[in-house]
Design a protein around this motif. Structure first.
Motif, PDB file in Angstrom:
ATOM      1  N   MET A  51       4.724  -9.288   9.788  1.00 33.90           N
ATOM      2  CA  MET A  51       6.084  -8.948   9.353  1.00 33.90           C
ATOM      3  C   MET A  51       6.820  -8.242  10.487  1.00 33.90           C
ATOM      4  N   LYS A  52       8.089  -8.567  10.679  1.00 35.57           N
ATOM      5  CA  LYS A  52       8.872  -7.950  11.734  1.00 35.57           C
ATOM      6  C   LYS A  52       9.150  -6.479  11.433  1.00 35.57           C
ATOM      7  N   LYS A  53       9.632  -5.785  12.435  1.00 32.76           N
ATOM      8  CA  LYS A  53       9.922  -4.356  12.280  1.00 32.76           C
ATOM      9  C   LYS A  53      10.995  -4.131  11.232  1.00 32.76           C
ATOM     10  N   TYR A  54      10.803  -3.097  10.439  1.00 33.59           N
ATOM     11  CA  TYR A  54      11.804  -2.728   9.452  1.00 33.59           C
ATOM     12  C   TYR A  54      11.806  -1.213   9.291  1.00 33.59           C
ATOM     13  N   ILE A  55      12.931  -0.698   8.854  1.00 32.96           N
ATOM     14  CA  ILE A  55      13.104   0.739   8.648  1.00 32.96           C
ATOM     15  C   ILE A  55      13.456   0.980   7.186  1.00 32.96           C
ATOM     16  N   ILE A  56      12.756   1.908   6.546  1.00 30.23           N
ATOM     17  CA  ILE A  56      13.078   2.306   5.176  1.00 30.23           C
ATOM     18  C   ILE A  56      13.732   3.679   5.218  1.00 30.23           C
ATOM     19  N   SER A  57      14.958   3.753   4.739  1.00 26.02           N
ATOM     20  CA  SER A  57      15.663   5.033   4.645  1.00 26.02           C
ATOM     21  C   SER A  57      15.702   5.452   3.181  1.00 26.02           C
ATOM     22  N   ASP A  79      19.694  11.847  17.277  1.00 26.25           N
ATOM     23  CA  ASP A  79      19.097  11.090  18.376  1.00 26.25           C
ATOM     24  C   ASP A  79      17.614  10.845  18.117  1.00 26.25           C
ATOM     25  N   THR A  80      16.938  11.827  17.528  1.00 30.86           N
ATOM     26  CA  THR A  80      15.521  11.676  17.216  1.00 30.86           C
ATOM     27  C   THR A  80      15.309  10.587  16.173  1.00 30.86           C
ATOM     28  N   ILE A  81      16.196  10.520  15.191  1.00 27.89           N
ATOM     29  CA  ILE A  81      16.112   9.467  14.174  1.00 27.89           C
ATOM     30  C   ILE A  81      16.237   8.097  14.832  1.00 27.89           C
ATOM     31  N   ARG A  82      17.155   7.962  15.770  1.00 25.14           N
ATOM     32  CA  ARG A  82      17.313   6.682  16.461  1.00 25.14           C
ATOM     33  C   ARG A  82      16.063   6.339  17.281  1.00 25.14           C
ATOM     34  N   LYS A  83      15.457   7.340  17.892  1.00 28.79           N
ATOM     35  CA  LYS A  83      14.265   7.104  18.719  1.00 28.79           C
ATOM     36  C   LYS A  83      13.085   6.633  17.876  1.00 28.79           C
ATOM     37  N   VAL A  84      12.833   7.289  16.745  1.00 27.60           N
ATOM     38  CA  VAL A  84      11.683   6.875  15.929  1.00 27.60           C
ATOM     39  C   VAL A  84      11.911   5.480  15.356  1.00 27.60           C
ATOM     40  N   ALA A  85      13.177   5.130  15.102  1.00 30.88           N
ATOM     41  CA  ALA A  85      13.484   3.797  14.598  1.00 30.88           C
ATOM     42  C   ALA A  85      13.246   2.735  15.667  1.00 30.88           C
ATOM     43  N   GLU A  86      13.456   3.100  16.922  1.00 24.93           N
ATOM     44  CA  GLU A  86      13.231   2.162  18.020  1.00 24.93           C
ATOM     45  C   GLU A  86      11.748   1.904  18.243  1.00 24.93           C
ATOM     46  N   GLU A  87      10.913   2.853  17.865  1.00 24.72           N
ATOM     47  CA  GLU A  87       9.482   2.764  18.169  1.00 24.72           C
ATOM     48  C   GLU A  87       8.727   1.789  17.271  1.00 24.72           C
ATOM     49  N   GLY A  88       9.280   1.457  16.120  1.00 25.95           N
ATOM     50  CA  GLY A  88       8.602   0.523  15.224  1.00 25.95           C
ATOM     51  C   GLY A  88       8.947   0.799  13.782  1.00 25.95           C
ATOM     52  N   SER A  89       8.307   0.048  12.886  1.00 25.95           N
ATOM     53  CA  SER A  89       8.546   0.225  11.458  1.00 25.95           C
ATOM     54  C   SER A  89       8.232   1.651  11.035  1.00 25.95           C
ATOM     55  N   CYS A  90       9.051   2.202  10.153  1.00 20.73           N
ATOM     56  CA  CYS A  90       8.834   3.577   9.709  1.00 20.73           C
ATOM     57  C   CYS A  90       9.648   3.859   8.460  1.00 20.73           C
ATOM     58  N   ILE A  91       9.372   5.006   7.865  1.00 17.07           N
ATOM     59  CA  ILE A  91      10.100   5.504   6.705  1.00 17.07           C
ATOM     60  C   ILE A  91      10.751   6.819   7.107  1.00 17.07           C
ATOM     61  N   ILE A  92      12.022   6.968   6.835  1.00 17.63           N
ATOM     62  CA  ILE A  92      12.735   8.201   7.164  1.00 17.63           C
ATOM     63  C   ILE A  92      13.347   8.745   5.882  1.00 17.63           C
ATOM     64  N   LEU A 144       4.187   5.232   0.119  1.00 16.34           N
ATOM     65  CA  LEU A 144       4.661   4.040   0.813  1.00 16.34           C
ATOM     66  C   LEU A 144       4.048   3.954   2.209  1.00 16.34           C
ATOM     67  N   SER A 145       3.982   5.085   2.883  1.00 15.89           N
ATOM     68  CA  SER A 145       3.407   5.133   4.224  1.00 15.89           C
ATOM     69  C   SER A 145       1.950   4.678   4.209  1.00 15.89           C
ATOM     70  N   GLU A 146       1.200   5.141   3.218  1.00 11.61           N
ATOM     71  CA  GLU A 146      -0.215   4.779   3.116  1.00 11.61           C
ATOM     72  C   GLU A 146      -0.397   3.296   2.802  1.00 11.61           C
ATOM     73  N   LYS A 147       0.411   2.776   1.875  1.00 13.30           N
ATOM     74  CA  LYS A 147       0.254   1.382   1.440  1.00 13.30           C
ATOM     75  C   LYS A 147       0.787   0.389   2.465  1.00 13.30           C
ATOM     76  N   LEU A 148       1.840   0.758   3.168  1.00  9.33           N
ATOM     77  CA  LEU A 148       2.444  -0.139   4.150  1.00  9.33           C
ATOM     78  C   LEU A 148       1.881   0.070   5.550  1.00  9.33           C
ATOM     79  N   ASN A 149       1.130   1.161   5.719  1.00  7.77           N
ATOM     80  CA  ASN A 149       0.523   1.498   7.003  1.00  7.77           C
ATOM     81  C   ASN A 149       1.564   1.677   8.111  1.00  7.77           C
ATOM     82  N   ILE A 150       2.623   2.390   7.763  1.00  9.55           N
ATOM     83  CA  ILE A 150       3.640   2.742   8.746  1.00  9.55           C
ATOM     84  C   ILE A 150       3.922   4.240   8.616  1.00  9.55           C
ATOM     85  N   PRO A 151       4.363   4.899   9.683  1.00 12.53           N
ATOM     86  CA  PRO A 151       4.599   6.346   9.619  1.00 12.53           C
ATOM     87  C   PRO A 151       5.838   6.700   8.806  1.00 12.53           C
ATOM     88  N   TYR A 152       5.840   7.895   8.260  1.00 14.50           N
ATOM     89  CA  TYR A 152       7.051   8.389   7.607  1.00 14.50           C
ATOM     90  C   TYR A 152       7.444   9.715   8.246  1.00 14.50           C
TER      91      TYR A 152
END
Length: 202
Positions: free
Chosen positions: A1-7, A91-104, A23-31
């Protein structure tokens, strides 16, 4: 699956942090929740307590708060320290979004990242009774104080979002999904979001 961001935007006491964790545990992406404050502080060189003090809290009575809490002064450039804190946070929010899929969680991420092609936005809400029970059990407040804290925190979050963003906090039309957690429960809310993610981004 391509990169995606959950806000995730949320009313206080509806389980936003727990839902993001699951969600972080089940999707295996950082929050990222309070972790954003630590990272922004580290990258900016400012005291982490400054970020915590202004976390999701807009204010224009900045000089009064500075004198009351001893945080320093307005910067020599004419830009207030308050505004610099928010800029580093954004700016930090933009940086973590650039790094890969995540939950914010919170902090205007839905608006800051609105140009992201694979952004999914959700607003979590619940009835007062559900939220009151969670706040009492989580923070040990009395029923009366829990309700006061709910109303005060919601007001703060709405003011923060509406101050910096064009869209209105909690307006269902501004989000991909608006979910009443008190109707579905925590786990079913998590399942609904994952089902939506799989359909939207697979």
């Amino acid at each position: 699956m391509k990169k995606y961001i959950i806000s995730i935007s949320r009313q206080f006491g509806c389980g936003g942090h727990e839902i993001a964790t699951k969600l972080s545990e089940k999707l295996n992406i950082p929050y990222y929740d309070k972790e954003l404050m630590k990272r922004a502080a580290k990258e900016s060189g400012f005291d982490e307590n400054l970020f915590l003090f202004y976390d999701e809290k807009p204010t224009r009575s900045f000089l009064y708060n500075i004198s009351a809490d001893g945080f320093g002064a307005v910067t020599n450039s004419g830009v207030s320290l308050e505004d610099k804190i928010f800029q580093y946070q954004f700016d930090t929010i933009r940086k973590v979004a650039e790094e890969g899929s995540c939950i914010i969680v919170g902090r205007c991420a839905d608006y800051i990242l609105r140009e992201e092609p694979n952004l999914f936005t959700v607003f979590l809400h619940a009835d007062d009774s559900f939220r009151q029970n969670r706040v009492v059990n989580t923070y040990g407040l009395s029923d009366k104080n829990a309700l006061k804290e709910i109303k005060a925190t919601d007001k703060k979050r709405a003011r923060f979002h509406n101050f910096y963003c064009d869209n209105k906090w909690g307006d269902a039309a501004a989000y991909d999904l608006s979910i009443d957690v008190s109707r579905l429960g925590i786990d079913n809310t998590v399942s609904l979001i994952i089902d939506y993610i799989n359909k939207k981004f697979s």
